[in-house]
Write a protein that holds these residues in place. Structure first.
Motif, mmCIF file in Angstrom:
data_model
loop_
_atom_site.group_PDB
_atom_site.id
_atom_site.type_symbol
_atom_site.label_atom_id
_atom_site.label_comp_id
_atom_site.label_asym_id
_atom_site.label_seq_id
_atom_site.Cartn_x
_atom_site.Cartn_y
_atom_site.Cartn_z
ATOM 1 N N THR A 129 1.014 -0.928 0.161
ATOM 2 C CA THR A 129 -0.449 -0.045 0.421
ATOM 3 C C THR A 129 0.691 0.813 0.420
ATOM 4 O OG1 THR A 129 -2.241 0.873 1.405
ATOM 5 C CG2 THR A 129 -0.483 0.344 2.228
ATOM 6 N N TYR A 130 0.257 2.343 -0.126
ATOM 7 C CA TYR A 130 0.649 3.491 0.039
ATOM 8 C C TYR A 130 0.628 4.506 1.336
ATOM 9 C CZ TYR A 130 2.089 2.670 -3.944
ATOM 10 O OH TYR A 130 2.432 2.308 -5.686
ATOM 11 N N PRO A 131 1.113 5.279 2.025
ATOM 12 C CA PRO A 131 1.141 6.703 2.981
ATOM 13 C C PRO A 131 0.109 7.060 2.395
ATOM 14 C CG PRO A 131 3.005 6.970 1.259
ATOM 15 C CD PRO A 131 2.689 6.031 1.057
ATOM 16 N N VAL A 132 -1.424 6.594 2.669
ATOM 17 C CA VAL A 132 -2.529 7.329 1.815
ATOM 18 C C VAL A 132 -3.564 9.113 2.454
ATOM 19 C CG1 VAL A 132 -5.364 7.420 1.780
ATOM 20 C CG2 VAL A 132 -3.920 5.335 1.629
ATOM 21 N N HIS A 133 -2.474 8.967 3.454
ATOM 22 C CA HIS A 133 -2.404 10.080 4.648
ATOM 23 C C HIS A 133 -1.157 9.968 5.702
ATOM 24 C CE1 HIS A 133 -5.051 8.693 7.400
ATOM 25 N NE2 HIS A 133 -5.911 8.190 7.113
ATOM 26 N N GLU A 183 -4.101 3.514 10.924
ATOM 27 C CA GLU A 183 -5.333 2.955 10.645
ATOM 28 C C GLU A 183 -4.898 1.567 10.341
ATOM 29 O OE1 GLU A 183 -7.266 5.308 8.050
ATOM 30 O OE2 GLU A 183 -7.103 7.463 9.516
ATOM 31 N N LEU A 184 -4.113 1.354 9.504
ATOM 32 C CA LEU A 184 -3.755 0.490 8.653
ATOM 33 C C LEU A 184 -3.649 -1.380 9.625
ATOM 34 C CD1 LEU A 184 -3.389 -1.027 6.027
ATOM 35 C CD2 LEU A 184 -1.015 -1.200 5.830
ATOM 36 N N LYS A 185 -2.483 -0.755 10.750
ATOM 37 C CA LYS A 185 -2.852 -1.820 12.123
ATOM 38 C C LYS A 185 -3.753 -1.830 12.189
ATOM 39 C CE LYS A 185 2.258 0.191 12.592
ATOM 40 N NZ LYS A 185 3.467 0.526 13.676
ATOM 41 N N GLU A 186 -4.611 -0.721 12.300
ATOM 42 C CA GLU A 186 -6.175 -1.533 13.635
ATOM 43 C C GLU A 186 -6.714 -1.939 13.109
ATOM 44 O OE1 GLU A 186 -7.877 2.458 14.359
ATOM 45 O OE2 GLU A 186 -5.772 3.045 15.702
ATOM 46 N N LEU A 187 -6.836 -1.855 11.283
ATOM 47 C CA LEU A 187 -7.295 -2.747 10.546
ATOM 48 C C LEU A 187 -7.477 -4.352 10.683
ATOM 49 C CD1 LEU A 187 -8.135 -0.131 8.184
ATOM 50 C CD2 LEU A 187 -10.172 -1.666 9.198
ATOM 51 N N VAL A 188 -6.056 -4.137 10.261
ATOM 52 C CA VAL A 188 -5.424 -5.370 10.355
ATOM 53 C C VAL A 188 -4.863 -6.419 11.893
ATOM 54 C CG1 VAL A 188 -2.755 -7.005 10.522
ATOM 55 C CG2 VAL A 188 -3.503 -5.115 9.419
ATOM 56 N N GLU A 189 -4.998 -6.083 13.203
ATOM 57 C CA GLU A 189 -5.490 -6.255 14.512
ATOM 58 C C GLU A 189 -7.470 -6.952 14.557
ATOM 59 O OE1 GLU A 189 -3.396 -7.154 16.823
ATOM 60 O OE2 GLU A 189 -1.610 -6.504 15.749
ATOM 61 N N SER A 190 -7.940 -5.592 14.077
ATOM 62 C CA SER A 190 -9.687 -6.185 13.953
ATOM 63 C C SER A 190 -9.143 -7.711 12.987
ATOM 64 C CB SER A 190 -10.577 -5.129 13.766
ATOM 65 O OG SER A 190 -9.511 -4.742 12.629
ATOM 66 N N PHE A 191 -8.662 -7.670 12.069
ATOM 67 C CA PHE A 191 -9.308 -8.488 11.495
ATOM 68 C C PHE A 191 -8.288 -10.026 11.651
ATOM 69 C CE2 PHE A 191 -7.257 -11.630 7.859
ATOM 70 C CZ PHE A 191 -9.019 -11.523 7.106
ATOM 71 N N GLU A 247 -1.566 9.672 8.737
ATOM 72 C CA GLU A 247 -1.503 9.047 9.805
ATOM 73 C C GLU A 247 -2.377 7.402 9.122
ATOM 74 O OE1 GLU A 247 -0.743 9.263 12.935
ATOM 75 O OE2 GLU A 247 -0.835 11.256 12.278
ATOM 76 N N TYR A 248 -2.616 7.210 8.064
ATOM 77 C CA TYR A 248 -3.138 5.921 7.738
ATOM 78 C C TYR A 248 -2.178 3.994 8.320
ATOM 79 C CZ TYR A 248 -4.943 2.594 4.538
ATOM 80 O OH TYR A 248 -5.661 1.393 3.354
ATOM 81 N N GLU A 249 -1.036 4.532 8.088
ATOM 82 C CA GLU A 249 -0.294 3.116 8.701
ATOM 83 C C GLU A 249 -0.991 3.135 9.706
ATOM 84 O OE1 GLU A 249 3.754 0.819 9.193
ATOM 85 O OE2 GLU A 249 3.886 3.169 8.300
#
Length: 439
Positions: free
Chosen positions: A37-41, A47-55, A43-45
């Protein structure tokens, strides 16, 4: 005899233990799904870590390995991986003809667990090629223009009227002349600054001169008097001093530097996200972390030629799924689950942070957009001027990829640097473009 039986039983017991251990380690092994992926904004990384953890909580047998690429080098890294037949399972971006041609981009229509009705239809359409869905969106992007609020106020420009009603090329040029001069420090100040290291400026103005698409199934559209007229207009902005003579060398970083230094009244490309980014910059000045003068950002439409329709450059981006040779069906199913999670309502934080409308219907109204009131109104108006996708074939899209890379970008660079006249550049588009599209 007893000894023989005992030995046989021992061997059987050992074998069963070994087999049991083997089965256990096999069943416990997690399936790894790779995400690029890319640094969409900013703080995106996180957010991505949170998405990975919830998954992980719902999918203990699947492990997500992600890598955040740089905008500068990431696309080339991905192209190399794709051409070698070993792309990541999930990749951020939007479908392109060359991805389809690789045979490794996976159509998703019959593989999704979620409903396509969960997403905004226009956003979903931008993730299609030839009416096949190749990805799910996380936001609809909006690439337009912007301005320095302080300089606009100083010049008496009614930017709120422009935000709601738009402006013509002639009106823009007259207003931009007011920005030409010197700063307090004696530096050159321009009416308009645009990044010149790609073809985006030409795309923006061509779209607003009756050329909404660069090509159709019949071939290129950038081969007539309208594209010539567009390039003549851009050349006039440079020749009159409204734009820097060195525009061809202006990259996004330089564009923002000129904006922050009060050396640009209007600039492009601009996105709604610049509003919170500029406010963060102002806060750093207040805190003494950086030197500079506070400035406020105004979101503005792209001017249109007289008699033509106002158009905003937009579309959607999200995640696509790729396969590799000999990929197992279970792995592909797991990859779909990851893709769906990364584009779910929970992922709506990204759109909100970028000050963009939500594309997942369950995320609507759940996140606050960090925009000044006048820019919030402008964003809604500008988003309404985004055209639907052209729905061209993958073959035509692949040819356009070549046309853009081999012809458009270098030719436009030649125009900006003064090496080519508008007439010569238009002829390059016509002859070389028609050669590519005729193949």
């Amino acid at each position: 005899m007893k000894r023989g039986l005992s030995l046989a039983m021992v061997m059987l017991l050992v074998a069963s233990i070994i087999l049991g251990c083997s089965n256990s380690s096999s069943s416990d092994k997690k399936d790894v799904v790779k995400v690029w992926t890319y640094p969409v904004h900013g703080e995106y990384e996180a957010e991505l870590k949170e998405l990975v953890e919830s998954f992980k909580k719902e999918n203990e047998n699947i492990e997500i390995e992600y890598e955040v690429l740089s905008w500068a080098e990431g696309p080339q890294k991905f192209d190399i991986a794709l051409n070698s037949g070993n792309p990541p399972d999930i990749y951020f971006g939007k479908p392109q003809g060359k991805y389809v041609d690789s045979g490794l981009l996976v159509p998703l229509d019959d593989k999704l667990n979620v409903s396509k009705d969960d997403y905004n239809q226009v956003a979903l359409d931008y993730m299609k090629i030839e009416d096949k869905l190749y990805g799910l969106p996380i936001y609809m992007f909006l690439h337009v223009w912007g301005g320095n609020k302080q300089l606009l106020d100083e010049a008496g420009i009614d930017y709120e009227k422009i935000q709601q009603e738009g402006w013509t090329w002639k009106e823009f040029q007259e207003l931009a002349k007011k920005g030409v001069g010197k700063t307090e420090n004696g530096d050159d100040r321009y009416g308009f600054v645009f990044q010149g290291n790609n073809e985006e400026l030409l795309v923006h103005l061509a779209m607003n001169n009756g050329l909404p698409n660069r090509y159709t199934e019949d071939g290129i559209t950038w081969n007539d008097d309208k594209i010539l007229e567009t390039m003549e207009y851009i050349k006039s902005l440079v020749d009159s001093g409204i734009m820097p003579k060195e525009t061809a060398a202006v990259d996004p970083a330089k564009r923002m530097e000129l904006f922050y230094n009060y050396q640009a009244m209007f600039f492009g490309r601009a996105i709604p996200y610049f509003d919170p980014v500029v406010e963060l910059h102002n806060q750093e000045i207040k805190d003494g972390k950086i030197e500079g003068k506070e400035v406020n950002f105004v979101l503005l439409p792209i001017p249109h030629n007289e008699g033509e329709e106002q158009v905003s450059f937009g579309g959607s981006e999200g995640y696509m799924m790729f396969t590799q040779k000999n990929a197992k069906e279970d792995h592909m199913k797991n990859s779909v689950k990851v893709l769906e999670h990364l584009t779910s309502a929970e992922a709506g934080k990204a759109a909100a942070a970028l000050a963009l409308p939500q594309v997942h219907k369950d995320a609507e109204g759940k996140f606050e957009m960090p925009l000044a009131p006048y820019n919030k109104v402008a964003a809604e108006v500008l988003a309404s001027h985004v055209l639907p996708p052209s729905n061209a074939s993958a073959a035509a899209a692949a040819k356009d990829d070549r046309f853009r890379t081999e012809v458009v970008i270098p030719t436009f660079q030649g125009l900006l640097s003064g090496e080519l006249t508008p007439e010569e550049a238009a002829e390059e588009f016509k002859t070389k473009g028609e050669a590519i599209f005729s193949q």
